[in-house]
Design a protein around this motif. Sequence first.
Motif, PDB file in Angstrom:
ATOM      1  N   SER A 118       0.825  -1.210   0.000  1.00 37.21           N
ATOM      2  CA  SER A 118       0.000   0.000   0.000  1.00 37.21           C
ATOM      3  C   SER A 118       0.859   1.260   0.000  1.00 37.21           C
ATOM      4  O   SER A 118       0.544   2.246  -0.664  1.00 37.21           O
ATOM      5  CB  SER A 118      -0.933  -0.001   1.217  1.00 37.21           C
ATOM      6  N   LEU A 119       1.968   1.227   0.755  1.00 34.98           N
ATOM      7  CA  LEU A 119       2.868   2.382   0.756  1.00 34.98           C
ATOM      8  C   LEU A 119       3.492   2.589  -0.620  1.00 34.98           C
ATOM      9  O   LEU A 119       3.604   3.715  -1.100  1.00 34.98           O
ATOM     10  CB  LEU A 119       3.963   2.173   1.804  1.00 34.98           C
ATOM     11  N   LEU A 120       3.914   1.499  -1.255  1.00 38.45           N
ATOM     12  CA  LEU A 120       4.488   1.620  -2.601  1.00 38.45           C
ATOM     13  C   LEU A 120       3.437   2.086  -3.600  1.00 38.45           C
ATOM     14  O   LEU A 120       3.738   2.878  -4.503  1.00 38.45           O
ATOM     15  CB  LEU A 120       5.073   0.275  -3.032  1.00 38.45           C
ATOM     16  N   LEU A 121       2.214   1.579  -3.453  1.00 42.39           N
ATOM     17  CA  LEU A 121       1.150   1.969  -4.367  1.00 42.39           C
ATOM     18  C   LEU A 121       0.864   3.455  -4.270  1.00 42.39           C
ATOM     19  O   LEU A 121       0.508   4.098  -5.260  1.00 42.39           O
ATOM     20  CB  LEU A 121      -0.107   1.151  -4.075  1.00 42.39           C
ATOM     21  N   ASN A 122       1.028   4.016  -3.081  1.00 45.03           N
ATOM     22  CA  ASN A 122       0.823   5.446  -2.905  1.00 45.03           C
ATOM     23  C   ASN A 122       1.844   6.251  -3.703  1.00 45.03           C
ATOM     24  O   ASN A 122       1.570   7.383  -4.106  1.00 45.03           O
ATOM     25  CB  ASN A 122       0.907   5.811  -1.419  1.00 45.03           C
ATOM     26  N   GLY A 123       3.020   5.673  -3.960  1.00 45.08           N
ATOM     27  CA  GLY A 123       4.022   6.309  -4.803  1.00 45.08           C
ATOM     28  C   GLY A 123       3.962   5.854  -6.240  1.00 45.08           C
ATOM     29  O   GLY A 123       4.931   6.068  -6.986  1.00 45.08           O
ATOM     30  N   ARG A 124       2.853   5.188  -6.637  1.00 40.37           N
ATOM     31  CA  ARG A 124       2.618   4.696  -7.995  1.00 40.37           C
ATOM     32  C   ARG A 124       3.677   3.664  -8.396  1.00 40.37           C
ATOM     33  O   ARG A 124       4.118   3.615  -9.547  1.00 40.37           O
ATOM     34  CB  ARG A 124       2.574   5.857  -9.002  1.00 40.37           C
ATOM     35  N   ILE A 125       4.079   2.843  -7.437  1.00 44.20           N
ATOM     36  CA  ILE A 125       5.070   1.801  -7.671  1.00 44.20           C
ATOM     37  C   ILE A 125       4.402   0.440  -7.519  1.00 44.20           C
ATOM     38  O   ILE A 125       3.723   0.174  -6.523  1.00 44.20           O
ATOM     39  CB  ILE A 125       6.234   1.918  -6.680  1.00 44.20           C
ATOM     40  N   GLU A 143      -3.615  -3.595  -9.148  1.00 44.34           N
ATOM     41  CA  GLU A 143      -2.892  -2.356  -8.854  1.00 44.34           C
ATOM     42  C   GLU A 143      -2.727  -1.502 -10.108  1.00 44.34           C
ATOM     43  O   GLU A 143      -2.853  -0.264 -10.048  1.00 44.34           O
ATOM     44  CB  GLU A 143      -1.525  -2.687  -8.255  1.00 44.34           C
ATOM     45  N   LEU A 144      -2.462  -2.132 -11.241  1.00 41.90           N
ATOM     46  CA  LEU A 144      -2.332  -1.360 -12.489  1.00 41.90           C
ATOM     47  C   LEU A 144      -3.646  -0.677 -12.858  1.00 41.90           C
ATOM     48  O   LEU A 144      -3.661   0.503 -13.251  1.00 41.90           O
ATOM     49  CB  LEU A 144      -1.879  -2.289 -13.612  1.00 41.90           C
ATOM     50  N   MET A 145      -4.742  -1.409 -12.730  1.00 42.34           N
ATOM     51  CA  MET A 145      -6.044  -0.818 -13.034  1.00 42.34           C
ATOM     52  C   MET A 145      -6.371   0.327 -12.081  1.00 42.34           C
ATOM     53  O   MET A 145      -6.906   1.373 -12.494  1.00 42.34           O
ATOM     54  CB  MET A 145      -7.122  -1.902 -12.970  1.00 42.34           C
ATOM     55  N   TYR A 146      -6.039   0.147 -10.812  1.00 41.95           N
ATOM     56  CA  TYR A 146      -6.324   1.195  -9.821  1.00 41.95           C
ATOM     57  C   TYR A 146      -5.510   2.456 -10.107  1.00 41.95           C
ATOM     58  O   TYR A 146      -6.038   3.572 -10.037  1.00 41.95           O
ATOM     59  CB  TYR A 146      -6.014   0.666  -8.425  1.00 41.95           C
ATOM     60  N   LEU A 147      -4.220   2.296 -10.436  1.00 42.38           N
ATOM     61  CA  LEU A 147      -3.377   3.463 -10.696  1.00 42.38           C
ATOM     62  C   LEU A 147      -3.828   4.217 -11.938  1.00 42.38           C
ATOM     63  O   LEU A 147      -3.765   5.455 -11.983  1.00 42.38           O
ATOM     64  CB  LEU A 147      -1.923   3.023 -10.834  1.00 42.38           C
ATOM     65  N   PRO A 155       2.923   8.563 -14.753  1.00 41.37           N
ATOM     66  CA  PRO A 155       3.556   7.275 -15.079  1.00 41.37           C
ATOM     67  C   PRO A 155       3.393   6.259 -13.942  1.00 41.37           C
ATOM     68  O   PRO A 155       3.177   6.622 -12.787  1.00 41.37           O
ATOM     69  CB  PRO A 155       5.031   7.648 -15.281  1.00 41.37           C
ATOM     70  N   ILE A 156       3.524   5.000 -14.318  1.00 36.85           N
ATOM     71  CA  ILE A 156       3.495   3.887 -13.369  1.00 36.85           C
ATOM     72  C   ILE A 156       4.863   3.229 -13.391  1.00 36.85           C
ATOM     73  O   ILE A 156       5.419   2.968 -14.462  1.00 36.85           O
ATOM     74  CB  ILE A 156       2.395   2.871 -13.736  1.00 36.85           C
ATOM     75  N   TYR A 157       5.405   2.964 -12.206  1.00 35.90           N
ATOM     76  CA  TYR A 157       6.740   2.392 -12.084  1.00 35.90           C
ATOM     77  C   TYR A 157       6.615   0.920 -11.707  1.00 35.90           C
ATOM     78  O   TYR A 157       6.102   0.576 -10.641  1.00 35.90           O
ATOM     79  CB  TYR A 157       7.550   3.154 -11.042  1.00 35.90           C
ATOM     80  N   ASN A 191      -1.219   5.073 -19.315  1.00 28.67           N
ATOM     81  CA  ASN A 191      -0.069   5.681 -18.646  1.00 28.67           C
ATOM     82  C   ASN A 191       1.243   5.231 -19.282  1.00 28.67           C
ATOM     83  O   ASN A 191       1.310   4.189 -19.928  1.00 28.67           O
ATOM     84  CB  ASN A 191      -0.055   5.291 -17.164  1.00 28.67           C
ATOM     85  N   GLU A 192       2.272   6.032 -19.049  1.00 20.97           N
ATOM     86  CA  GLU A 192       3.625   5.582 -19.351  1.00 20.97           C
ATOM     87  C   GLU A 192       4.017   4.512 -18.330  1.00 20.97           C
ATOM     88  O   GLU A 192       3.725   4.641 -17.133  1.00 20.97           O
ATOM     89  CB  GLU A 192       4.622   6.748 -19.267  1.00 20.97           C
ATOM     90  N   ILE A 193       4.701   3.467 -18.794  1.00 20.75           N
ATOM     91  CA  ILE A 193       5.137   2.392 -17.916  1.00 20.75           C
ATOM     92  C   ILE A 193       6.655   2.431 -17.839  1.00 20.75           C
ATOM     93  O   ILE A 193       7.342   2.208 -18.842  1.00 20.75           O
ATOM     94  CB  ILE A 193       4.657   1.015 -18.423  1.00 20.75           C
ATOM     95  N   HIS A 194       7.184   2.733 -16.665  1.00 21.75           N
ATOM     96  CA  HIS A 194       8.619   2.713 -16.437  1.00 21.75           C
ATOM     97  C   HIS A 194       8.970   1.372 -15.784  1.00 21.75           C
ATOM     98  O   HIS A 194       8.548   1.106 -14.646  1.00 21.75           O
ATOM     99  CB  HIS A 194       9.044   3.861 -15.533  1.00 21.75           C
ATOM    100  N   THR A 195       9.713   0.536 -16.480  1.00 23.27           N
ATOM    101  CA  THR A 195      10.080  -0.770 -15.938  1.00 23.27           C
ATOM    102  C   THR A 195      11.529  -0.734 -15.454  1.00 23.27           C
ATOM    103  O   THR A 195      12.403  -0.155 -16.099  1.00 23.27           O
ATOM    104  CB  THR A 195       9.919  -1.871 -16.998  1.00 23.27           C
TER     105      THR A 195
END
Length: 326
Positions: A118-125, A143-147, A155-157, A191-195
Amino acid sequence: MSFFLQAPVAHTILSSASSCRTVRRTKALKLRCGALGAKNTAKIPMPPINPKDPFLSKLASVASSSPEALHNSSANPDTPPFLDLFESPKLMATPAQVERSVTYNEHRPRSPPPDLPSLLLNGRIVYIGMPLVPAVTELVVAELMYLQWMDPKQPIYLYINSTGTTRDDGETVGMETEGFAIYDALMQLQNEIHTVAVGAAIGQACLLLSAGTKGKRFMMPHAKAMIQQPRVPSSGLMPASDVLIRAKEVIINRDTLVELLAKHTGNSIEAVAEVMRRPFYMDANRAKEFGVIDKILWRGQEKVMAEVASPEEWDKNAGIKVMDGF
């Protein structure tokens, strides 16, 4: 005759005097005991009481509303006193719910701590740190759908440290469709996806690494990437016809994986199929050359690499002439 009349009178007078002396002694003893008790009570300090203690608050409310309930203690010897006043007594609480004494109140948690995802999700990770089993796929896709729903422009990391649908010893733990499910979810996002590869990106995880937005695919300096053919799951006691059907499905998944890797790495289907005949390991530099990633992450990497001369420039500056055929 007078003697018999005077004897009871004297006995009565002596009894009255003795009773008076006994009463006076009793009163004096009570006064001394009361003074001693008051003196001792004054010396004993009152312990600190937490005003937020739920148990004390409940006792105070019961005492004000129905004080007779406090006199009728529980008849059950296994129940601590006054605990039966609660409708659903709880002898223990979670660490985040414990009310400590006033001395330690500043260290008491105010609310349950959030979990790490949840903490990481708050940072879009979104972090994939396990093999791709159904539970991991379900969480990552959700998580991807939620972000995307939260903000389709940010962007999503996606951080990857996974052995794909196999374990590190090569045993199959998930179907190839687990990786394809996450891949399809990535392709549907606006979104942009940063892998970012940290540790390992093997098999289907390597496909997810290469599926990021072009120019936004990264790898840590000491991470490893590897592409390999899908494995046939354990057939157990399946009949030969079913084993053949499953083998055909594995070949279809292999061809799909080759096509997708060729699409995202910029290589031909034949080149990818050739290197996938055996496990093909890549360090960060080799993965960049193969087209799996775009950049290697370390401090000052961009500046250092920009100042590095090519081998041809080194030879030219050193006065070395390269002969044909070498």
